[in-house]
Design an enzyme around this catalytic site. Structure first.
Site, PDB file in Angstrom:
ATOM      1  N   THR A  43       0.547  -1.242  -0.121  1.00  0.00           N
ATOM      2  CA  THR A  43      -0.031  -0.286  -0.226  1.00  0.00           C
ATOM      3  C   THR A  43       1.221   1.193  -0.044  1.00  0.00           C
ATOM      4  OG1 THR A  43      -1.173  -1.263   1.460  1.00  0.00           O
ATOM      5  CG2 THR A  43      -2.218   0.775   1.150  1.00  0.00           C
ATOM      6  N   ASP A  72       2.137 -13.994   0.480  1.00  0.00           N
ATOM      7  CA  ASP A  72       1.456 -12.143   1.222  1.00  0.00           C
ATOM      8  C   ASP A  72       2.387 -12.033   2.293  1.00  0.00           C
ATOM      9  OD1 ASP A  72       0.036  -9.798   0.507  1.00  0.00           O
ATOM     10  OD2 ASP A  72      -1.723  -9.464   1.269  1.00  0.00           O
ATOM     11  N   SER A 122       0.861  -6.551   5.269  1.00  0.00           N
ATOM     12  CA  SER A 122       0.113  -6.592   6.452  1.00  0.00           C
ATOM     13  C   SER A 122      -1.253  -6.873   6.524  1.00  0.00           C
ATOM     14  CB  SER A 122      -0.453  -4.975   7.363  1.00  0.00           C
ATOM     15  OG  SER A 122      -1.535  -3.741   5.825  1.00  0.00           O
TER      16      SER A 122
HETATM   17 ZN    ZN Z   1      -2.439  -7.633  -1.617  1.00  0.00          ZN
END
Ligand code: ZN
Length: 387
Positions: free
Chosen positions: A97, A283, A287
């Protein structure tokens, strides 16, 4: 040299029993009863164990990610022993992100560090937002001039955190990745993060319908994160696309309808999806933010790479997917989709990335990466510089 004796081999295709000779980081021979004087090589007796390719985790925030709840929620970076304990010998890193306090040069440095510590690493050049972050000024140049770069991502769509990329912007990005991939002999894959938004895979289907870019250019991830996206994913995979499931999870996601990876794999296979079109990734170090239905953050935790094989184990032990089929989603499938030609299979001439499993409980027994034993009899033998 290293000699694995009496191995029951899944390449991941069942390969019968043989010995495997390893030297110079590669598999030199695979045949019955190889005899080498002990003084020339270390011998591992693999009787009662299953020998499989080292695992590929093709979506890891290796230098950390997150930050959705402010600076204190930035997640930590990947440690070598996390990968070793998970049987992971190849990691593909990405930003997350936050493509601002995290940068492509820092990600490249982390990938090089893990490579020096003993595992193989690759990168997606890019970021959540479009236009994507790059090392050079274009994705094509990153693919051409940086060996580790194999595609772009993770680019977010159908998510409240995405840059809301338009059809044109995303199609152009995929075009640049395709061109760069062709010129560099790499996959040039576009790794797409799918959020919980109702648009789901709509923009991707439109690109496949309205442009000349083929489905093989995309690897959309988090396809198991909610029931609607999962159903859409089945149709998408049946029409020829690749789908990636995320193994790291939290109870809140499962409560909200996330399809556990083992169940997701069984259901895709039952629906008639080509088993070669499915991958799992962890992943890891990303987060795992828990947002309420108004997009407010309720909690946050961190993904783990050790969930990767744990999800394959669940698929086999609980969902009764054959081991050789389940293994493909973390070995030969990602190697094929990402064009990692020396990875994901056991064959003469390929990198000696090997995992030995206990066939009864599917515990990871021994891990060999680029010919070096990193874990033996369940004990890690190597660790990162600062661990
Ligand atoms: Zn993702």
């Amino acid at each position: 040299m290293l000699l694995i004796k009496n191995a029951e081999v899944l390449t991941p295709t069942p390969g019968g029993r043989c010995d495997i000779l390893i030297g110079g980081g590669q598999i030199l021979r695979m045949e019955a009863d190889i005899r080498i004087p002990r003084k020339y090589c270390e011998v591992i007796d693999a009787r009662n164990l299953v020998v499989v390719p080292g695992f590929i985790d093709a979506h890891v925030h290796m230098m950390g990610g997150g930050g959705e709840g402010g600076f204190a929620t930035r997640t930590p970076d990947l440690q070598l022993t996390d990968a070793i304990r998970g049987g992971i010998t190849t990691v593909v890193g990405c930003l997350g992100t936050d493509g601002y306090t995290r940068s492509m040069p820092a990600l490249l440095a982390k990938a090089k560090g893990l490579e020096e510590e003993g595992i193989s690493t690759y990168l997606y050049s890019g970021s959540y937002g479009v236009p994507v972050r790059t090392l050079f000024s274009t994705i094509e140049e990153d693919l051409l001039f940086i060996d580790k770069v194999i595609g772009t991502g993770e680019v977010a769509i159908s998510d409240h955190r995405s840059s809301q990329p338009t059809f044109e912007a995303l199609a152009q990005l995929a075009g640049t990745a395709r061109r760069g991939g062709m010129l560099s002999g790499k996959a040039g894959i576009v790794n797409l993060h799918l959020g919980d938004g109702i648009r789901g895979l709509e923009i991707l289907r439109r690109i496949l319908k309205e442009t000349e870019i083929p489905a093989s250019q995309f690897l959309p991830t988090h396809i198991n994160r909610n029931p609607h996206l999962f159903e859409e994913g089945i149709a998408y995979a049946k029409s020829g696309g690749f789908v990636d499931f995320t193994t790291s999870t939290v109870q809140a996601y499962l409560d909200d309808g996330e399809v556990p990876c083992g169940v997701a794999l069984r259901r895709m296979l039952e629906a008639g999806v080509d088993p070669g079109h499915i991958t799992f990734t962890s992943d890891g170090q990303g987060s795992l933010p828990d947002f309420d239905d108004r997009g407010r953050l309720r909690g946050i935790s961190v993904g783990r790479v050790t969930t990767l094989f744990a999800a394959v184990r669940d698929a086999v032990l609980q969902e009764k997917v054959p081991l050789e089929t389940a293994l493909r989603v973390i070995t030969s499938n990602p190697a094929h989709i990402l064009k990692l030609r020396s990875k994901g299979n056991l064959a003469v001439g390929l990198d000696a990335d090997v995992v030995l499993l206990d066939p009864k409980n599917l515990e990871i027994h021994t891990v060999i990466a680029k010919g070096r034993t990193l874990m033996k009899a369940r004990k890690p033998l190597a660790k990162g510089i600062f661990e």
